[in-house]
Write a protein that holds these residues in place. Structure first.
Motif, PDB file in Angstrom:
ATOM      1  N   LEU A 151       0.817  -1.220   0.000  1.00 50.54           N
ATOM      2  CA  LEU A 151       0.000   0.000   0.000  1.00 50.54           C
ATOM      3  C   LEU A 151       0.852   1.272   0.000  1.00 50.54           C
ATOM      4  O   LEU A 151       0.377   2.333  -0.410  1.00 50.54           O
ATOM      5  CB  LEU A 151      -0.984  -0.019   1.164  1.00 50.54           C
ATOM      6  CG  LEU A 151      -2.095  -1.067   1.042  1.00 50.54           C
ATOM      7  CD1 LEU A 151      -2.989  -1.040   2.271  1.00 50.54           C
ATOM      8  CD2 LEU A 151      -2.915  -0.870  -0.212  1.00 50.54           C
ATOM      9  N   LYS A 152       2.110   1.191   0.460  1.00 48.77           N
ATOM     10  CA  LYS A 152       3.005   2.349   0.330  1.00 48.77           C
ATOM     11  C   LYS A 152       3.291   2.624  -1.143  1.00 48.77           C
ATOM     12  O   LYS A 152       3.368   3.770  -1.550  1.00 48.77           O
ATOM     13  CB  LYS A 152       4.328   2.087   1.073  1.00 48.77           C
ATOM     14  CG  LYS A 152       4.236   2.267   2.560  1.00 48.77           C
ATOM     15  CD  LYS A 152       5.582   2.035   3.202  1.00 48.77           C
ATOM     16  CE  LYS A 152       5.454   2.059   4.712  1.00 48.77           C
ATOM     17  NZ  LYS A 152       6.704   1.718   5.381  1.00 48.77           N
ATOM     18  N   LYS A 153       3.443   1.554  -1.930  1.00 48.82           N
ATOM     19  CA  LYS A 153       3.711   1.714  -3.364  1.00 48.82           C
ATOM     20  C   LYS A 153       2.433   2.057  -4.144  1.00 48.82           C
ATOM     21  O   LYS A 153       2.480   2.783  -5.130  1.00 48.82           O
ATOM     22  CB  LYS A 153       4.296   0.422  -3.955  1.00 48.82           C
ATOM     23  CG  LYS A 153       5.678   0.108  -3.462  1.00 48.82           C
ATOM     24  CD  LYS A 153       6.156  -1.201  -4.091  1.00 48.82           C
ATOM     25  CE  LYS A 153       7.454  -1.663  -3.484  1.00 48.82           C
ATOM     26  NZ  LYS A 153       7.847  -2.980  -3.994  1.00 48.82           N
ATOM     27  N   HIS A 154       1.304   1.492  -3.706  1.00 50.40           N
ATOM     28  CA  HIS A 154       0.032   1.670  -4.427  1.00 50.40           C
ATOM     29  C   HIS A 154      -1.073   2.097  -3.458  1.00 50.40           C
ATOM     30  O   HIS A 154      -1.949   1.313  -3.117  1.00 50.40           O
ATOM     31  CB  HIS A 154      -0.385   0.359  -5.105  1.00 50.40           C
ATOM     32  CG  HIS A 154       0.666  -0.243  -5.977  1.00 50.40           C
ATOM     33  ND1 HIS A 154       0.957   0.234  -7.225  1.00 50.40           N
ATOM     34  CD2 HIS A 154       1.512  -1.295  -5.770  1.00 50.40           C
ATOM     35  CE1 HIS A 154       1.920  -0.492  -7.751  1.00 50.40           C
ATOM     36  NE2 HIS A 154       2.283  -1.425  -6.884  1.00 50.40           N
ATOM     37  N   ALA A 158      -5.934   0.725  -1.464  1.00 47.99           N
ATOM     38  CA  ALA A 158      -6.244   0.461  -0.051  1.00 47.99           C
ATOM     39  C   ALA A 158      -7.654  -0.099   0.131  1.00 47.99           C
ATOM     40  O   ALA A 158      -7.856  -1.021   0.921  1.00 47.99           O
ATOM     41  CB  ALA A 158      -6.071   1.738   0.775  1.00 47.99           C
ATOM     42  N   SER A 159      -8.633   0.425  -0.604  1.00 49.29           N
ATOM     43  CA  SER A 159     -10.012  -0.046  -0.426  1.00 49.29           C
ATOM     44  C   SER A 159     -10.239  -1.404  -1.092  1.00 49.29           C
ATOM     45  O   SER A 159     -11.172  -2.116  -0.737  1.00 49.29           O
ATOM     46  CB  SER A 159     -10.991   0.980  -0.998  1.00 49.29           C
ATOM     47  OG  SER A 159     -10.780   1.113  -2.392  1.00 49.29           O
ATOM     48  N   GLN A 160      -9.391  -1.786  -2.040  1.00 46.45           N
ATOM     49  CA  GLN A 160      -9.578  -3.033  -2.777  1.00 46.45           C
ATOM     50  C   GLN A 160      -8.713  -4.181  -2.254  1.00 46.45           C
ATOM     51  O   GLN A 160      -8.902  -5.317  -2.680  1.00 46.45           O
ATOM     52  CB  GLN A 160      -9.261  -2.799  -4.265  1.00 46.45           C
ATOM     53  CG  GLN A 160     -10.191  -1.808  -4.923  1.00 46.45           C
ATOM     54  CD  GLN A 160      -9.797  -1.540  -6.371  1.00 46.45           C
ATOM     55  OE1 GLN A 160      -8.867  -2.127  -6.889  1.00 46.45           O
ATOM     56  NE2 GLN A 160     -10.522  -0.648  -7.005  1.00 46.45           N
ATOM     57  N   PHE A 161      -7.794  -3.901  -1.376  1.00 47.53           N
ATOM     58  CA  PHE A 161      -6.889  -4.958  -0.902  1.00 47.53           C
ATOM     59  C   PHE A 161      -7.672  -5.929  -0.012  1.00 47.53           C
ATOM     60  O   PHE A 161      -8.386  -5.518   0.904  1.00 47.53           O
ATOM     61  CB  PHE A 161      -5.729  -4.343  -0.099  1.00 47.53           C
ATOM     62  CG  PHE A 161      -4.538  -5.241  -0.037  1.00 47.53           C
ATOM     63  CD1 PHE A 161      -3.574  -5.205  -1.023  1.00 47.53           C
ATOM     64  CD2 PHE A 161      -4.385  -6.140   1.016  1.00 47.53           C
ATOM     65  CE1 PHE A 161      -2.475  -6.033  -0.966  1.00 47.53           C
ATOM     66  CE2 PHE A 161      -3.299  -6.980   1.070  1.00 47.53           C
ATOM     67  CZ  PHE A 161      -2.333  -6.927   0.081  1.00 47.53           C
ATOM     68  N   PRO A 162      -7.565  -7.246  -0.260  1.00 48.29           N
ATOM     69  CA  PRO A 162      -8.356  -8.218   0.514  1.00 48.29           C
ATOM     70  C   PRO A 162      -7.895  -8.321   1.969  1.00 48.29           C
ATOM     71  O   PRO A 162      -6.752  -8.046   2.302  1.00 48.29           O
ATOM     72  CB  PRO A 162      -8.140  -9.534  -0.236  1.00 48.29           C
ATOM     73  CG  PRO A 162      -6.970  -9.326  -1.111  1.00 48.29           C
ATOM     74  CD  PRO A 162      -6.781  -7.863  -1.302  1.00 48.29           C
ATOM     75  N   LYS A 163      -8.825  -8.761   2.776  1.00 49.03           N
ATOM     76  CA  LYS A 163      -8.511  -8.950   4.207  1.00 49.03           C
ATOM     77  C   LYS A 163      -7.915 -10.344   4.418  1.00 49.03           C
ATOM     78  O   LYS A 163      -8.095 -11.241   3.604  1.00 49.03           O
ATOM     79  CB  LYS A 163      -9.790  -8.809   5.019  1.00 49.03           C
ATOM     80  CG  LYS A 163     -10.372  -7.402   4.950  1.00 49.03           C
ATOM     81  CD  LYS A 163     -11.603  -7.327   5.812  1.00 49.03           C
ATOM     82  CE  LYS A 163     -12.145  -5.974   5.989  1.00 49.03           C
ATOM     83  NZ  LYS A 163     -12.522  -5.157   4.941  1.00 49.03           N
ATOM     84  N   PHE A 164      -7.240 -10.510   5.524  1.00 45.58           N
ATOM     85  CA  PHE A 164      -6.578 -11.779   5.859  1.00 45.58           C
ATOM     86  C   PHE A 164      -7.603 -12.908   5.927  1.00 45.58           C
ATOM     87  O   PHE A 164      -7.349 -14.015   5.457  1.00 45.58           O
ATOM     88  CB  PHE A 164      -5.834 -11.643   7.207  1.00 45.58           C
ATOM     89  CG  PHE A 164      -5.101 -12.891   7.585  1.00 45.58           C
ATOM     90  CD1 PHE A 164      -3.859 -13.188   7.048  1.00 45.58           C
ATOM     91  CD2 PHE A 164      -5.650 -13.787   8.504  1.00 45.58           C
ATOM     92  CE1 PHE A 164      -3.191 -14.342   7.406  1.00 45.58           C
ATOM     93  CE2 PHE A 164      -4.982 -14.942   8.868  1.00 45.58           C
ATOM     94  CZ  PHE A 164      -3.747 -15.222   8.315  1.00 45.58           C
TER      95      PHE A 164
END
Length: 189
Positions: A151-154, A158-164
């Motif tokens: 998320l630092k690079k992209h 943040a809203s699309q990154f899946p949860k664990f």
């Protein structure tokens, strides 16, 4: 020179004799009394009396009919010639279209295969980047470290990154390579 003068003299005599005969013909008493000695005048009078005339009208009518029929024949030939050329061009165009479509379908299949291979390699590389200790299992801590770096690079992701929890359906706290692959297969990647 003598020959010329003799020829000239003979020619002059002949012309003089013919003109004298002509004058004798017209000076006769019979000619003066006869008023209808003109053949054309007789013909014209007969045609006028019969109502025949209209030579110019007939000529124009036949000319117009000939022009119209000739135009129809010529235009039909020209149209047939253009149709043949058009059909040949159309066949060539369809053949080229078919070749182009076939080539594009082949290219699309190759690109789809390449994208699938790239996606698989990219997905695999993400899993191995998150697996810091190389045990083919990603813990929650490893997942969070990878997520923060990503998320630092992209930041737009943040809203699309899946949860664990989406990767760990059995809730054992570890993501195996099989669970990771199953998650992406369910997304269609």
């Amino acid at each position: 020179m003598k020959l010329r003068s003799v020829c000239f003299l003979l020619l002059s005599c002949l012309v003089g004799v013919s003109s004298a005969q002509r004058n004798d013909y017209y000076q006769g008493d019979d000619y003066q009394d006869y008023a209808g000695d003109n053949l054309y005048a007789d013909y014209a009078n007969k045609q006028a009396a019969a109502g025949g005339g209209g030579g110019m009208g007939k000529a124009l009518a036949f000319g117009a009919i000939g022009w119209f029929v000739g135009g129809k024949i010529h235009s039909k030939r020209a149209v047939n010639k253009v149709k043949k050329k058009h059909l040949a061009d159309q066949k060539e165009l369809y053949a080229q279209y078919y070749k182009d479509v076939l080539m594009l379908q082949t290219q699309n299949a190759e690109l789809a295969q390449m994208v699938e291979n790239c996606s698989k390699e990219q997905v695999d590389s993400q899993f191995y980047a998150a697996d810091i200790d190389n045990d083919n299992l990603v813990s929650r801590a490893e997942f969070n470290m990878y997520k923060n770096q990503y998320l630092k690079k992209h930041p737009e992701m943040a809203s699309q990154f899946p949860k664990f929890e989406q990767f760990d359906p059995d809730a054992n706290g570890m993501i195996s390579k099989a669970e990771y692959d199953a998650y992406y297969r369910s997304l269609g990647a």
